[in-house]
Design a protein around this motif. Structure first.
Motif, PDB file in Angstrom:
ATOM      1  N   ALA A 183      -0.975  13.237  -2.184  1.00  0.00           N
ATOM      2  CA  ALA A 183       0.089  12.370  -1.672  1.00  0.00           C
ATOM      3  C   ALA A 183       1.308  12.391  -2.595  1.00  0.00           C
ATOM      4  O   ALA A 183       1.185  12.408  -3.817  1.00  0.00           O
ATOM      5  CB  ALA A 183      -0.426  10.944  -1.547  1.00  0.00           C
ATOM      6  N   ASN A 240       1.872  10.455   6.414  1.00  0.00           N
ATOM      7  CA  ASN A 240       1.916  10.609   4.955  1.00  0.00           C
ATOM      8  C   ASN A 240       2.725  11.832   4.583  1.00  0.00           C
ATOM      9  O   ASN A 240       2.670  12.855   5.263  1.00  0.00           O
ATOM     10  CB  ASN A 240       0.505  10.753   4.385  1.00  0.00           C
ATOM     11  N   THR A 273       4.385   7.184  12.072  1.00  0.00           N
ATOM     12  CA  THR A 273       4.343   7.179  10.608  1.00  0.00           C
ATOM     13  C   THR A 273       3.290   8.163  10.118  1.00  0.00           C
ATOM     14  O   THR A 273       2.148   8.146  10.600  1.00  0.00           O
ATOM     15  CB  THR A 273       4.020   5.769  10.085  1.00  0.00           C
ATOM     16  N   ASP A 309       0.797  -1.226   0.000  1.00  0.00           N
ATOM     17  CA  ASP A 309       0.000   0.000   0.000  1.00  0.00           C
ATOM     18  C   ASP A 309       0.829   1.275   0.000  1.00  0.00           C
ATOM     19  O   ASP A 309       0.360   2.313  -0.449  1.00  0.00           O
ATOM     20  CB  ASP A 309      -0.926   0.037   1.216  1.00  0.00           C
ATOM     21  N   THR A 310       2.052   1.234   0.554  1.00  0.00           N
ATOM     22  CA  THR A 310       2.890   2.429   0.670  1.00  0.00           C
ATOM     23  C   THR A 310       4.367   2.057   0.578  1.00  0.00           C
ATOM     24  O   THR A 310       4.729   0.888   0.692  1.00  0.00           O
ATOM     25  CB  THR A 310       2.697   3.155   2.025  1.00  0.00           C
ATOM     26  N   LEU A 316       2.652   4.236  -5.753  1.00  0.00           N
ATOM     27  CA  LEU A 316       2.511   4.037  -4.309  1.00  0.00           C
ATOM     28  C   LEU A 316       2.813   5.333  -3.560  1.00  0.00           C
ATOM     29  O   LEU A 316       3.786   6.021  -3.862  1.00  0.00           O
ATOM     30  CB  LEU A 316       3.458   2.950  -3.816  1.00  0.00           C
ATOM     31  N   PRO A 317       2.001   5.676  -2.557  1.00  0.00           N
ATOM     32  CA  PRO A 317       2.277   6.875  -1.757  1.00  0.00           C
ATOM     33  C   PRO A 317       3.459   6.659  -0.819  1.00  0.00           C
ATOM     34  O   PRO A 317       3.777   5.536  -0.443  1.00  0.00           O
ATOM     35  CB  PRO A 317       0.976   7.099  -0.978  1.00  0.00           C
ATOM     36  N   ILE A 318       4.103   7.764  -0.439  1.00  0.00           N
ATOM     37  CA  ILE A 318       5.263   7.744   0.442  1.00  0.00           C
ATOM     38  C   ILE A 318       4.841   8.110   1.861  1.00  0.00           C
ATOM     39  O   ILE A 318       4.065   9.048   2.060  1.00  0.00           O
ATOM     40  CB  ILE A 318       6.325   8.760  -0.029  1.00  0.00           C
ATOM     41  N   THR A 319       5.349   7.373   2.844  1.00  0.00           N
ATOM     42  CA  THR A 319       5.180   7.738   4.247  1.00  0.00           C
ATOM     43  C   THR A 319       6.564   7.914   4.865  1.00  0.00           C
ATOM     44  O   THR A 319       7.537   7.328   4.399  1.00  0.00           O
ATOM     45  CB  THR A 319       4.398   6.678   5.041  1.00  0.00           C
ATOM     46  N   ASP A 366       7.577   3.183   2.777  1.00  0.00           N
ATOM     47  CA  ASP A 366       7.897   3.898   4.004  1.00  0.00           C
ATOM     48  C   ASP A 366       9.385   4.204   4.060  1.00  0.00           C
ATOM     49  O   ASP A 366      10.220   3.330   3.856  1.00  0.00           O
ATOM     50  CB  ASP A 366       7.498   3.074   5.228  1.00  0.00           C
ATOM     51  N   THR A 389       4.177  10.433  -4.331  1.00  0.00           N
ATOM     52  CA  THR A 389       4.292   9.047  -4.771  1.00  0.00           C
ATOM     53  C   THR A 389       5.747   8.694  -5.058  1.00  0.00           C
ATOM     54  O   THR A 389       6.616   9.572  -5.094  1.00  0.00           O
ATOM     55  CB  THR A 389       3.450   8.794  -6.036  1.00  0.00           C
ATOM     56  N   THR A 413       3.031  14.750   1.814  1.00  0.00           N
ATOM     57  CA  THR A 413       2.136  15.355   0.829  1.00  0.00           C
ATOM     58  C   THR A 413       2.851  16.446   0.035  1.00  0.00           C
ATOM     59  O   THR A 413       3.879  16.966   0.452  1.00  0.00           O
ATOM     60  CB  THR A 413       0.895  15.976   1.499  1.00  0.00           C
TER      61      THR A 413
END
Length: 111
Positions: A80, A72, A70, A27-28, A60-63, A30, A82, A74
């Motif tokens: 988000a 997000n 943790t 999902d992400t 995939l989004p970055i956290t 990290d 990516t 933006t």
């Protein structure tokens, strides 16, 4: 009690934090940051000691994880960040808004 109503961010300079790990999940993605005694408020710079793998899914989004928290990452418009935004990046500047709890990507340096 302070007699000054102004709040100062980065009074001691902009912290420079190296990442310790990059984890690609389903999902992400990290980016783990090294342990700090306190969370940086305002601007901080992330140096990518460990790069995002080139085969990571670009959407995939970055956290960012710092001290076990943790959040997000933006863009200034609130969308988000990516993998495509940070692929081949070795340094990036983040703004940590302690009032809203958001981390905003401000600029990046691409290798």
């Amino acid at each position: 009690m302070s007699c000054f109503a102004n709040v100062t961010t980065n009074a001691g300079g902009i912290p420079y934090i190296s990442n310790t790990n990059v984890t690609v999940g389903t999902d992400t993605v990290d980016i783990a940051l090294g342990f700090r005694r306190f969370q940086p408020i305002g601007y901080f710079t992330v140096h990518m000691e460990n790069a995002i793998p080139a085969d990571a899914t670009a959407t995939l989004p970055i956290t960012l994880t710092a001290n076990g928290i943790t959040r997000n990452l933006t863009l200034p418009n609130g969308t988000a960040v990516t993998v495509a935004d940070l692929l081949a990046t070795n340094v990036f500047l983040v703004f940590n808004d302690r009032f809203s709890g958001t981390l905003t990507l401000m600029s990046r340096t691409i290798v």
